[in-house]
Design an enzyme around this catalytic site. Structure first.
Site, short mmCIF file in Angstrom:
data_model
loop_
_atom_site.label_atom_id
_atom_site.label_comp_id
_atom_site.label_asym_id
_atom_site.label_seq_id
_atom_site.Cartn_x
_atom_site.Cartn_y
_atom_site.Cartn_z
CE LYS A 110 42.66 41.45 36.69
NZ LYS A 110 43.36 41.49 38.16
CB SER A 142 42.95 41.84 42.28
OG SER A 142 42.53 43.06 42.61
CB SER A 159 40.75 44.17 39.84
OG SER A 159 42.01 43.31 40.00
#
Ligand code: GLN
Length: 488
Positions: free
Chosen positions: A78, A177, A153
């Protein structure tokens, strides 16, 4: 829909028997990204040359008999994890050109374990969002239906794993997330206990809740990766020094006799009826595996989202004050004076959702509102954490849905900001209480994945992974992948 691509565990075997090389796996992944990413926008920075160089190193180590389980396996991070000499943006204009001089502990640990980083995944800006739509680089798409969101997210990470770019991507989870995008993309995602994994070098959102974790196809793969990610770190004083078990060793334990609590508040009006049916069936499956299902109650579930939206923005407003146009990150053109430099750098560098959070957080921390909002939210947080602890004194694991619905369409105008916040109604409690939680694929509704959430006792990731693995031995939802033929 197709049956599963490889798992990390399977690739690890193949690498060690020599039936495939790390170079081949890395080239395959890079090709797949080049072919499919234009339609998915799951990856925002790729590192071909570095990845191929690392794969060559891994092949040498494999040839010399190194049997480390993660050695030579391609993966993605990420874009919230600092990667030395590789652009790290947090999907914000503010950091669009930021090249960190150091790597996050998570990045270093997985690199030391021999994993090959292919690049960085799209996400909501500064991890604020549930749809990946707040990204400065544009939304990522759900591989099951590219008109829909992958969740957020960690939406890019979830989409990347679901699309077979790699068998693993890292994610972070402050309010849901990892688990919500894992659910919406049909993969397995684990949010560890607060303090299980170092936050050093992970760009801070809400420091009392942020946790990093693995997003993969199976619980077994998450177990292999968590064993390498977790553990004390002198660079993060909130990281626990509790010893890290070998999570792979306890996966095969029987779950017969285990007590699994099902909170009635998780089956409220927030939950889509078809998703509820799928979760009911998943829980029956656990019962058939010998677990005892117990009705439990977490009466303050509905207070979780409002509590979180006081605490998380407050912490975010403090954390994001460092982006001032002076130290690093975006700086506006031709500032008139220092005040103008601060104001315009921040106004131009942050997107609307981030600004909203900074405003809310600054307000609730102000002298006039602190007692009324921030202190009150901290008190409710304690009540919520106590409710979870009381339930978990009586059951081993809590089970329920990960998200209230399946993936929704992009740019859904009917969804308000607060509707979006409700995406995390079932996941936020584990963050407020610091508990570990995992989402596992548990069905399809109209061709879209549903995730079952399991929440465990603090630092009992081993039990969660064990239950999730036993569920995956009895079901094949985690082996399904979307048909991507039309995207090429
Ligand atoms: N959706 C939540 C938010 O927008 C949670 C995000 C997260 O876990 N990073 O804050």
């Amino acid at each position: 829909m197709a049956k599963a691509v490889n798992t990390l565990a399977a690739l690890s075997q193949q690498l060690r028997t020599g039936s495939v090389s790390s170079r081949e796996l890395t080239e395959d992944s890079l090709l797949r990204i080049a072919r499919l990413n234009p339609a998915l926008n799951a990856v925002i920075t790729s590192c071909e040359d570095r990845a191929l160089a690392a794969a060559a190193q891994a092949d040498k180590a494999l040839a010399s008999g190194d049997v480390s389980p993660l050695l030579g396996i391609p993966m993605l991070h990420k874009d919230i994890f600092c990667t030395r000499d590789v652009r790290t943006t947090c999907a914000s204009k503010m950091l669009a050109e930021f090249i960190p001089p150091y790597s996050a502990t998570v990045v270093n640990r997985l690199e030391t374990a021999g994993m090959i980083s292919l690049g960085k995944c799209n996400m909501d800006e500064f991890a604020m969002g549930s749809s990946n739509e707040t990204s400065f680089f544009g939304a990522a798409r759900n591989p099951w239906d590219t008109a829909r969101v992958p969740g957020g997210s960690s939406g890019g990470s979830a989409a990347a794993v679901a699309a077979g770019f790699a068998t693993l991507a890292t994610g972070t989870d402050t309010g849901g997330s990892i688990r919500q995008p894992a659910a919406l993309c049909g993969i397995t995602g684990l949010k560890p206990s607060y303090g299980r994994v170092s936050r050093y070098g992970m760009i801070a959102f809400a420091s009392s809740m942020d946790q990093a974790g693995p997003m993969a196809r199976t619980a077994e793969d998450c177990a292999l990766v968590l064993s390498a990610m977790a553990g004390s770190d002198a660079l993060d004083s909130t990281c626990s020094d509790q010893p890290v078990p070998n999570y792979a060793e306890t996966l095969e334990q029987s779950i017969s006799g285990l007590r699994i609590g099902v909170p009635k508040e998780f089956f409220s009006h927030h939950l889509d009826a078809a998703v509820a049916d799928a979760i009911d069936r998943a829980i029956k499956e656990l019962e058939q595996a010998g677990a005892t299902i117990v009705d439990v109650s977490l009466p303050s579930t509905d207070l979780g989202v409002s509590t979180y939206y006081v605490i998380a923005p407050a912490e975010a407003s403090a954390n994001l004050s460092r982006y001032d146009g002076v130290r690093y990150g975006y700086r506006c053109e031709n500032p008139a004076d220092l005040e103008d430099l601060y104001t315009r750098s921040r106004s131009e560098g942050f997107g609307p959702e981030v600004k909203r959070r900074i405003l809310v957080g600054t307000f609730t921390l102000s002298a006039a509102s602190y007692d009324q909002y921030f202190m009150k939210a901290q008190q409710v947080r304690r009540v919520i954490a106590n409710e979870y602890d009381t339930v978990l004194d009586n059951v081993d694991v809590i089970a329920g849905p990960s998200a209230p619905n399946t993936a929704f369409v992009l740019n859904d105008q009917s969804k308000s900001i607060t509707d979006m916040y409700m995406e995390d109604v079932f996941t936020i409690g584990a963050n407020l209480a610091g508990l570990p939680a995992i989402s596992v694929p548990a069905g399809l509704v109209n061709g879209l994945p549903v995730g079952m959430q399991l929440i465990g006792r603090r630092f009992d990731e081993a039990r969660l992974l064990n239950v999730a693995h036993q569920y995956q031995k009895r079901t094949d939802w985690h082996t399904l992948s979307p048909d991507l033929g039309g995207l090429v």
